[in-house]
Enzyme design. Sequence first.
Site, PDB file in Angstrom:
ATOM      1  N   PRO A 117       0.791  -1.236   0.000  1.00  0.00           N
ATOM      2  CA  PRO A 117       0.000   0.000   0.000  1.00  0.00           C
ATOM      3  C   PRO A 117       0.819   1.281   0.000  1.00  0.00           C
ATOM      4  O   PRO A 117       0.271   2.358  -0.085  1.00  0.00           O
ATOM      5  CB  PRO A 117      -0.790  -0.115   1.307  1.00  0.00           C
ATOM      6  CG  PRO A 117       0.097  -0.922   2.196  1.00  0.00           C
ATOM      7  CD  PRO A 117       0.795  -1.900   1.310  1.00  0.00           C
ATOM      8  N   ASP A 140       4.292   2.522 -10.942  1.00  0.00           N
ATOM      9  CA  ASP A 140       3.057   3.307 -10.948  1.00  0.00           C
ATOM     10  C   ASP A 140       3.194   4.558 -10.109  1.00  0.00           C
ATOM     11  O   ASP A 140       4.109   4.674  -9.295  1.00  0.00           O
ATOM     12  CB  ASP A 140       1.923   2.462 -10.343  1.00  0.00           C
ATOM     13  CG  ASP A 140       1.493   1.360 -11.287  1.00  0.00           C
ATOM     14  OD1 ASP A 140       1.694   1.512 -12.497  1.00  0.00           O
ATOM     15  OD2 ASP A 140       0.964   0.350 -10.792  1.00  0.00           O
ATOM     16  N   LYS A 162       3.116   8.448 -14.695  1.00  0.00           N
ATOM     17  CA  LYS A 162       3.290   9.890 -14.817  1.00  0.00           C
ATOM     18  C   LYS A 162       2.185  10.479 -15.689  1.00  0.00           C
ATOM     19  O   LYS A 162       1.890   9.958 -16.756  1.00  0.00           O
ATOM     20  CB  LYS A 162       4.649  10.173 -15.463  1.00  0.00           C
ATOM     21  CG  LYS A 162       5.093  11.586 -15.309  1.00  0.00           C
ATOM     22  CD  LYS A 162       6.513  11.678 -15.799  1.00  0.00           C
ATOM     23  CE  LYS A 162       7.080  13.049 -15.530  1.00  0.00           C
ATOM     24  NZ  LYS A 162       8.479  13.126 -15.847  1.00  0.00           N
ATOM     25  N   GLY A 193       1.268  -1.003  -7.228  1.00  0.00           N
ATOM     26  CA  GLY A 193       0.732  -0.789  -5.888  1.00  0.00           C
ATOM     27  C   GLY A 193      -0.067  -1.998  -5.415  1.00  0.00           C
ATOM     28  O   GLY A 193      -0.698  -2.683  -6.220  1.00  0.00           O
ATOM     29  N   GLY A 194      -0.019  -2.267  -4.114  1.00  0.00           N
ATOM     30  CA  GLY A 194      -0.806  -3.367  -3.550  1.00  0.00           C
ATOM     31  C   GLY A 194      -0.353  -4.702  -4.105  1.00  0.00           C
ATOM     32  O   GLY A 194       0.835  -5.023  -4.110  1.00  0.00           O
ATOM     33  N   ASP A 195      -1.311  -5.461  -4.598  1.00  0.00           N
ATOM     34  CA  ASP A 195      -1.018  -6.749  -5.234  1.00  0.00           C
ATOM     35  C   ASP A 195      -1.256  -6.613  -6.735  1.00  0.00           C
ATOM     36  O   ASP A 195      -2.225  -5.981  -7.150  1.00  0.00           O
ATOM     37  CB  ASP A 195      -1.938  -7.839  -4.661  1.00  0.00           C
ATOM     38  CG  ASP A 195      -1.622  -9.187  -5.272  1.00  0.00           C
ATOM     39  OD1 ASP A 195      -0.736  -9.876  -4.745  1.00  0.00           O
ATOM     40  OD2 ASP A 195      -2.227  -9.535  -6.313  1.00  0.00           O
ATOM     41  N   THR A 223      -2.418  -6.161  -0.437  1.00  0.00           N
ATOM     42  CA  THR A 223      -3.431  -5.336  -1.083  1.00  0.00           C
ATOM     43  C   THR A 223      -4.028  -4.322  -0.096  1.00  0.00           C
ATOM     44  O   THR A 223      -3.984  -4.526   1.120  1.00  0.00           O
ATOM     45  CB  THR A 223      -4.513  -6.241  -1.716  1.00  0.00           C
ATOM     46  OG1 THR A 223      -5.347  -5.434  -2.532  1.00  0.00           O
ATOM     47  CG2 THR A 223      -5.354  -6.956  -0.672  1.00  0.00           C
ATOM     48  N   ALA A 224      -4.559  -3.233  -0.655  1.00  0.00           N
ATOM     49  CA  ALA A 224      -5.020  -2.114   0.177  1.00  0.00           C
ATOM     50  C   ALA A 224      -6.007  -2.543   1.267  1.00  0.00           C
ATOM     51  O   ALA A 224      -5.955  -2.034   2.393  1.00  0.00           O
ATOM     52  CB  ALA A 224      -5.649  -1.044  -0.710  1.00  0.00           C
ATOM     53  N   MET A 276     -11.372   2.079  -5.271  1.00  0.00           N
ATOM     54  CA  MET A 276     -11.667   3.159  -6.235  1.00  0.00           C
ATOM     55  C   MET A 276     -13.098   3.657  -6.068  1.00  0.00           C
ATOM     56  O   MET A 276     -13.822   3.865  -7.045  1.00  0.00           O
ATOM     57  CB  MET A 276     -11.436   2.661  -7.679  1.00  0.00           C
ATOM     58  CG  MET A 276      -9.987   2.303  -7.936  1.00  0.00           C
ATOM     59  SD  MET A 276      -9.726   1.459  -9.494  1.00  0.00           S
ATOM     60  CE  MET A 276      -9.957  -0.249  -9.013  1.00  0.00           C
TER      61      MET A 276
END
Length: 359
Positions: A117, A140, A162, A193-195, A223-224, A276
């Site tokens: 995370p 990312d 970016k 990010g995360g998984d 993961t988050a 999200m």
Amino acid sequence: MPTDSLLDPAPFTLGLHGLRVLLVGGDMAAADYLLRRGALLHVINPAPDAGTLALAAEGRLQLDCRAFIPADLDGVRLCVAAPGPTHDAAAARGVVVGALPAASARTGRATLVGAGPGDAGLLTVRAVEAIRDADVVMYDKLIGPEVLALIRPGARRIDVGKRCGRHAMAQGAINTLIVRHAQAGRHVVRLKGGDPFVFGRGGEELESLRAARVPTEVVPGITAALATAAQLGIPLTHRGTSRSLHLITAHGSDDRLPEHDWTALARAGGTLAVYMGVRTLPLLAARLLTAGMAPDTPAIAVENATLAGERRMPGTLAGIADAVAAAGLDGPTLVLIGAVVALADAERGAPAIENELAA
Ligand SMILES: C[S@@+](CC[C@H](N)C(=O)[O-])C[C@H]1O[C@@H](n2cnc3c(N)ncnc32)[C@H](O)[C@@H]1O
């Protein structure tokens, strides 16, 4: 020993009888050279050639088709590899090193690495090893500076998140770039990010690498949802309270709330982890309420979980969307919904939450 010219014609015979030798990368010729000199050979190569595979099948060497890890050096007397991090690791342990010519040593490959995370402390050991070994790192926008600091000097860094105008690099272009670098003989780390396989489009990258026959390893990440729950002391499943965990996205490919089976989710009575979800949270909450989920079901939104700017917005299913809008959360935010959210304080004395839980 003139280790630099181990594979060149030598003016003397090199005896390796009974010596444990590690060959990282290379091909059958390198393996055969070492075997003929009596080495007890262990080969590490994510993409061995047919000859090396045949030697392994005959039981003449031990073969592991994966990336090198420092533990491979345990008990080894001589390590033959391409100049780079493997040499450094061997030399640090006092293992004699031999250099492979770069061309035969390096088979391009890719590693899809979950970076967790954001907090570098939540990287796995294998993720750190892969990042340090990489020739190219494609990352990312959510990857933090502490994680990027692990990239070795000289490795190429490509920020694929970016923003150019409003758009990050298109997924198709990312897929192509990973394959191109790997096909040029490089170790490409795709840092996500995360998984990589949880709402990370890692599946599409893997498909493209498979189609190009690039040897690929996947390193899972935290993961988050897991990181956020741990941060708050919320057990995502809890005996007698929640028997299932549902990871759902609130962002469809057309930017709208995807049509989940809301009735099934409401009926399951488990914990919902919404990724999200900031923009479509009002509609998502309305769908769950219509599907029969109780308005006072505890919920919490956490922005930038585990990072310096972490913010927490607690509430109920009925009120969470307004709380998130009022707070103006606009960073990466994870929303947890379910009875377990009420356990946050009781279970671990989670740090003070900014708002009172709404009734
Ligand atoms: C494209 S998805 C990537 C998810 C990632 N692959 C994972 O496993 O966590 C991005 C979403 O993950 C969630 N997220 C990622 N990092 C987060 C963090 N540090 N805090 C809160 N939510 C996070 C947010 O919902 C964000 O909008």
